[in-house]
Motif scaffolding. Structure first.
Motif, PDB file in Angstrom:
ATOM      1  N   ARG A  46       0.834  -1.207   0.000  1.00 37.66           N
ATOM      2  CA  ARG A  46       0.000   0.000   0.000  1.00 37.66           C
ATOM      3  C   ARG A  46       0.867   1.254   0.000  1.00 37.66           C
ATOM      4  O   ARG A  46       0.583   2.221  -0.718  1.00 37.66           O
ATOM      5  CB  ARG A  46      -0.933  -0.011   1.210  1.00 37.66           C
ATOM      6  N   TYR A  47       1.945   1.231   0.780  1.00 38.16           N
ATOM      7  CA  TYR A  47       2.834   2.389   0.828  1.00 38.16           C
ATOM      8  C   TYR A  47       3.492   2.628  -0.535  1.00 38.16           C
ATOM      9  O   TYR A  47       3.540   3.755  -1.017  1.00 38.16           O
ATOM     10  CB  TYR A  47       3.905   2.220   1.904  1.00 38.16           C
ATOM     11  N   ARG A  48       3.995   1.560  -1.151  1.00 42.01           N
ATOM     12  CA  ARG A  48       4.621   1.707  -2.473  1.00 42.01           C
ATOM     13  C   ARG A  48       3.633   2.272  -3.491  1.00 42.01           C
ATOM     14  O   ARG A  48       4.003   3.059  -4.354  1.00 42.01           O
ATOM     15  CB  ARG A  48       5.177   0.373  -2.961  1.00 42.01           C
TER      16      ARG A  48
ATOM     17  N   ILE B  11      -7.574   3.437  -3.181  1.00 40.29           N
ATOM     18  CA  ILE B  11      -6.242   4.038  -3.165  1.00 40.29           C
ATOM     19  C   ILE B  11      -6.284   5.385  -2.459  1.00 40.29           C
ATOM     20  O   ILE B  11      -5.410   5.710  -1.652  1.00 40.29           O
ATOM     21  CB  ILE B  11      -5.696   4.164  -4.602  1.00 40.29           C
ATOM     22  N   ARG B  12      -7.324   6.146  -2.721  1.00 36.44           N
ATOM     23  CA  ARG B  12      -7.480   7.459  -2.083  1.00 36.44           C
ATOM     24  C   ARG B  12      -7.620   7.311  -0.565  1.00 36.44           C
ATOM     25  O   ARG B  12      -7.048   8.088   0.197  1.00 36.44           O
ATOM     26  CB  ARG B  12      -8.712   8.169  -2.650  1.00 36.44           C
TER      27      ARG B  12
ATOM     28  N   LYS C  83      -5.206   9.033   2.171  1.00 31.38           N
ATOM     29  CA  LYS C  83      -5.703   9.916   3.231  1.00 31.38           C
ATOM     30  C   LYS C  83      -5.354   9.383   4.616  1.00 31.38           C
ATOM     31  O   LYS C  83      -4.975  10.151   5.503  1.00 31.38           O
ATOM     32  CB  LYS C  83      -7.221  10.095   3.090  1.00 31.38           C
ATOM     33  N   ARG C  84      -5.487   8.050   4.814  1.00 35.37           N
ATOM     34  CA  ARG C  84      -5.132   7.453   6.108  1.00 35.37           C
ATOM     35  C   ARG C  84      -3.659   7.663   6.408  1.00 35.37           C
ATOM     36  O   ARG C  84      -3.292   8.010   7.531  1.00 35.37           O
ATOM     37  CB  ARG C  84      -5.467   5.954   6.116  1.00 35.37           C
ATOM     38  N   TYR C  85      -2.811   7.473   5.397  1.00 36.71           N
ATOM     39  CA  TYR C  85      -1.379   7.653   5.608  1.00 36.71           C
ATOM     40  C   TYR C  85      -1.059   9.102   5.972  1.00 36.71           C
ATOM     41  O   TYR C  85      -0.294   9.362   6.887  1.00 36.71           O
ATOM     42  CB  TYR C  85      -0.587   7.233   4.365  1.00 36.71           C
TER      43      TYR C  85
ATOM     44  N   PHE D  42       2.290   5.406   8.661  1.00 36.70           N
ATOM     45  CA  PHE D  42       2.425   4.057   8.122  1.00 36.70           C
ATOM     46  C   PHE D  42       1.548   3.036   8.842  1.00 36.70           C
ATOM     47  O   PHE D  42       0.993   2.141   8.216  1.00 36.70           O
ATOM     48  CB  PHE D  42       3.896   3.625   8.189  1.00 36.70           C
ATOM     49  N   GLU D  43       1.416   3.148  10.142  1.00 36.93           N
ATOM     50  CA  GLU D  43       0.618   2.184  10.915  1.00 36.93           C
ATOM     51  C   GLU D  43      -0.820   2.099  10.412  1.00 36.93           C
ATOM     52  O   GLU D  43      -1.454   1.055  10.515  1.00 36.93           O
ATOM     53  CB  GLU D  43       0.619   2.535  12.409  1.00 36.93           C
ATOM     54  N   SER D  44      -1.320   3.186   9.857  1.00 36.26           N
ATOM     55  CA  SER D  44      -2.712   3.195   9.385  1.00 36.26           C
ATOM     56  C   SER D  44      -2.909   2.346   8.133  1.00 36.26           C
ATOM     57  O   SER D  44      -4.040   2.058   7.759  1.00 36.26           O
ATOM     58  CB  SER D  44      -3.163   4.626   9.107  1.00 36.26           C
ATOM     59  N   LEU D  45      -1.824   1.926   7.497  1.00 34.30           N
ATOM     60  CA  LEU D  45      -1.931   1.102   6.295  1.00 34.30           C
ATOM     61  C   LEU D  45      -2.086  -0.381   6.622  1.00 34.30           C
ATOM     62  O   LEU D  45      -2.328  -1.187   5.744  1.00 34.30           O
ATOM     63  CB  LEU D  45      -0.704   1.303   5.395  1.00 34.30           C
ATOM     64  N   LYS D  46      -1.955  -0.717   7.882  1.00 32.06           N
ATOM     65  CA  LYS D  46      -2.133  -2.112   8.295  1.00 32.06           C
ATOM     66  C   LYS D  46      -3.609  -2.457   8.335  1.00 32.06           C
ATOM     67  O   LYS D  46      -4.461  -1.593   8.542  1.00 32.06           O
ATOM     68  CB  LYS D  46      -1.523  -2.344   9.682  1.00 32.06           C
ATOM     69  N   ASN D  47      -3.901  -3.755   8.139  1.00 29.53           N
ATOM     70  CA  ASN D  47      -5.287  -4.210   8.233  1.00 29.53           C
ATOM     71  C   ASN D  47      -5.779  -4.055   9.655  1.00 29.53           C
ATOM     72  O   ASN D  47      -5.035  -4.307  10.609  1.00 29.53           O
ATOM     73  CB  ASN D  47      -5.410  -5.672   7.823  1.00 29.53           C
TER      74      ASN D  47
END
Length: 91
Positions: free
Chosen positions: A10-12, A54-55, A59-61, A66-71
């Motif tokens: 997700r970060y990439r 993706i949006r 927005k979460r990031y 980065f922690e917000s990209l985890k499930n």
């Protein structure tokens, strides 16, 4: 596929959107382009992701890092969603 793999994927995917020199319209264009492509997940599966997905990662990031990209685990994990709790209790 581990949570770390998912988060890094997700970060990439959103990394190009994080350029501080981008204008609002540039971000929209990059989001649209990413949504039009097929992406290969860390486990090798090919997926098409929606603009809104993706949006939301972007927005979460921006808001939580980065922690917000985890499930996130579901609040109702392990509980039946198909049968109301009252029916289960009566059974």
């Amino acid at each position: 596929m581990s949570d770390s793999d998912k988060s890094l994927f997700r970060y990439r995917l959103i990394a190009p959107l994080l350029d501080p020199d981008l204008k609002r319209g540039d971000v929209r264009e990059l989001l649209s382009a990413a949504a039009e492509r097929t992406h290969i997940l860390p486990d090798g599966r090919e997926v098409k992701l929606s603009y809104e997905t993706i949006r939301s990662w972007y927005k979460r990031y921006k808001k939580h890092g980065f922690e917000s990209l985890k499930n996130k685990s579901r609040a109702d994990r392990g509980k039946s969603r198909a049968v109301p709790e009252g029916v289960i209790q009566k059974a």
